[in-house]
Structure formats: C-alpha cells, structure tokens
Write a protein that holds these residues in place. Structure first.
Motif, PDB file in Angstrom:
ATOM      1  N   LEU A  84     -51.225  22.358  38.514  1.00 24.96           N
ATOM      2  CA  LEU A  84     -50.287  23.270  37.748  1.00 24.96           C
ATOM      3  C   LEU A  84     -50.910  23.615  36.300  1.00 24.96           C
ATOM      4  CD1 LEU A  84     -46.976  21.322  38.484  1.00 24.96           C
ATOM      5  CD2 LEU A  84     -47.809  23.499  39.457  1.00 24.96           C
ATOM      6  N   PHE A  85     -51.677  22.842  35.575  1.00 25.55           N
ATOM      7  CA  PHE A  85     -52.223  23.012  34.152  1.00 25.55           C
ATOM      8  C   PHE A  85     -53.271  24.165  34.434  1.00 25.55           C
ATOM      9  CE2 PHE A  85     -51.572  18.808  32.325  1.00 25.55           C
ATOM     10  CZ  PHE A  85     -50.348  19.271  31.472  1.00 25.55           C
ATOM     11  N   LEU A  86     -54.217  24.006  35.663  1.00 23.98           N
ATOM     12  CA  LEU A  86     -55.162  25.116  35.886  1.00 23.98           C
ATOM     13  C   LEU A  86     -54.550  26.248  36.326  1.00 23.98           C
ATOM     14  CD1 LEU A  86     -57.716  22.945  38.411  1.00 23.98           C
ATOM     15  CD2 LEU A  86     -57.838  23.691  36.110  1.00 23.98           C
ATOM     16  N   ALA A  87     -53.510  26.346  37.176  1.00 24.55           N
ATOM     17  CA  ALA A  87     -52.802  27.475  37.620  1.00 24.55           C
ATOM     18  C   ALA A  87     -51.981  28.273  36.598  1.00 24.55           C
ATOM     19  CB  ALA A  87     -51.853  27.256  39.123  1.00 24.55           C
ATOM     20  N   LEU A  88     -51.109  27.485  35.737  1.00 27.37           N
ATOM     21  CA  LEU A  88     -50.326  28.025  34.910  1.00 27.37           C
ATOM     22  C   LEU A  88     -50.815  28.291  33.564  1.00 27.37           C
ATOM     23  CD1 LEU A  88     -47.022  26.466  36.262  1.00 27.37           C
ATOM     24  CD2 LEU A  88     -47.927  28.631  36.874  1.00 27.37           C
ATOM     25  N   THR A  89     -51.423  27.034  33.000  1.00 29.08           N
ATOM     26  CA  THR A  89     -51.967  27.062  31.488  1.00 29.08           C
ATOM     27  C   THR A  89     -53.503  27.917  31.536  1.00 29.08           C
ATOM     28  OG1 THR A  89     -50.898  25.135  30.893  1.00 29.08           O
ATOM     29  CG2 THR A  89     -52.626  25.558  29.626  1.00 29.08           C
ATOM     30  N   VAL A  99     -45.592  23.398  30.698  1.00 28.60           N
ATOM     31  CA  VAL A  99     -46.101  23.030  32.113  1.00 28.60           C
ATOM     32  C   VAL A  99     -45.796  21.499  32.472  1.00 28.60           C
ATOM     33  CG1 VAL A  99     -48.029  23.002  33.820  1.00 28.60           C
ATOM     34  CG2 VAL A  99     -47.739  24.998  32.306  1.00 28.60           C
ATOM     35  N   LYS A 100     -46.254  20.692  31.437  1.00 29.86           N
ATOM     36  CA  LYS A 100     -45.951  19.159  31.467  1.00 29.86           C
ATOM     37  C   LYS A 100     -44.536  19.030  31.893  1.00 29.86           C
ATOM     38  CE  LYS A 100     -47.190  14.987  31.031  1.00 29.86           C
ATOM     39  NZ  LYS A 100     -47.722  13.923  32.063  1.00 29.86           N
ATOM     40  N   VAL A 101     -43.686  19.505  31.010  1.00 31.75           N
ATOM     41  CA  VAL A 101     -42.181  19.029  31.301  1.00 31.75           C
ATOM     42  C   VAL A 101     -41.776  19.770  32.517  1.00 31.75           C
ATOM     43  CG1 VAL A 101     -39.985  19.667  30.297  1.00 31.75           C
ATOM     44  CG2 VAL A 101     -41.647  18.922  28.666  1.00 31.75           C
ATOM     45  N   GLY A 102     -42.258  20.725  33.023  1.00 33.82           N
ATOM     46  CA  GLY A 102     -41.717  21.373  34.223  1.00 33.82           C
ATOM     47  C   GLY A 102     -42.147  20.709  35.224  1.00 33.82           C
ATOM     48  N   PRO A 105     -39.860  16.890  37.299  1.00 33.91           N
ATOM     49  CA  PRO A 105     -39.164  16.592  38.405  1.00 33.91           C
ATOM     50  C   PRO A 105     -39.542  16.628  39.602  1.00 33.91           C
ATOM     51  CG  PRO A 105     -38.043  18.161  36.745  1.00 33.91           C
ATOM     52  CD  PRO A 105     -39.493  18.110  36.005  1.00 33.91           C
ATOM     53  N   LEU A 106     -40.554  17.770  39.943  1.00 38.15           N
ATOM     54  CA  LEU A 106     -41.394  17.613  41.293  1.00 38.15           C
ATOM     55  C   LEU A 106     -42.193  16.630  41.516  1.00 38.15           C
ATOM     56  CD1 LEU A 106     -42.001  19.387  43.846  1.00 38.15           C
ATOM     57  CD2 LEU A 106     -43.996  20.321  42.185  1.00 38.15           C
ATOM     58  N   VAL A 107     -42.808  16.007  40.351  1.00 38.08           N
ATOM     59  CA  VAL A 107     -43.702  14.734  40.561  1.00 38.08           C
ATOM     60  C   VAL A 107     -42.590  13.668  40.824  1.00 38.08           C
ATOM     61  CG1 VAL A 107     -44.980  13.232  39.191  1.00 38.08           C
ATOM     62  CG2 VAL A 107     -45.604  15.705  38.887  1.00 38.08           C
TER      63      VAL A 107
END
Length: 121
Positions: A84-89, A99-102, A105-107
């Motif tokens: 997610l960091f790679l894609a979003l950040t 991104v970390k906070v978002g 819940p999924l994790v």
C-alpha cells in the motif's frame, strides 16, 4: 465471538504501539516508512502474541512454534502495508501516515483469520 472481541481489544494495544513507534521513527527520526513500519509492526506483533496466547486463545503449549507462526502472519501485515505504501504513497503521493492508519483495519481482519486458523489452531 468472545475471541474476536478479545483479539480486537488486544489488537488495539498493538495498533497503538505500532502507530506511536511508526510515527516517532518516521516523522521524528526521519526513518524511511517501510523500515519504520517493519520495526513498529514487529514490536506490535510481539506484544500481541504474548497477550493473545494468554487471554484470547488461552494457549501455553508450543509457544515458540506458535510465535513463529504468529510472526509469519504478522509478516503478511507488513507486506500488505508495504504494498500500500508503494501504490499509494510512492505512486499517488498520499501521506504515509494516512496509508499506515488506513491499512490497519484490513490488516487486522486478515491476521485474525490467519491466526485463529493456523497460529493458535
């Protein structure tokens, strides 16, 4: 259902630890978000294993093997968050803190299922 409630409450302590350490390492110390994430998540995984073994799944046998499995499940969370960091950040320029906070819940949901079925089965 009782296990899920306990897992979620214990997960809350891990999330808090994970997020505080991540924010300190990334924002205060200037560490790369992926390295900060690996360190903060490892601390949270260890915290959560100890508490879940005792209170959620009430297991005291084969703790070393269970910890290795629990940690392997935790690595899925690190990998998912890093993707997610790679894609979003990196890809879209979204703030790493968001991104970390978002991702949490999924994790949490993924790891509960994997830990219930494999780490503490």
């Amino acid at each position: 259902m009782r296990q899920l409630v306990r897992y979620t409450l214990i997960g809350g302590s891990g999330v808090t630890l994970d997020l505080v350490v991540f924010l300190l390492l990334h924002n205060w110390a200037g560490m790369d978000e992926q390295i900060a994430n690996a360190i903060s998540t490892t601390l949270a995984i260890t915290n959560n294993f100890v508490l879940n073994a005792r209170f959620t799944f009430e297991r005291r046998d084969r703790l070393f093997v269970r910890f290795l499995r629990f940690y392997a499940v935790g690595l899925t969370g690190i990998a998912l968050t890093d993707l997610l960091f790679l894609a979003l950040t990196d890809g879209l320029g979204i703030n790493a803190n968001l991104v970390k906070v978002g991702s949490m819940p999924l994790v949490l949901a993924l790891q509960f299922v994997l830990n219930k079925k494999w780490s503490f089965a």
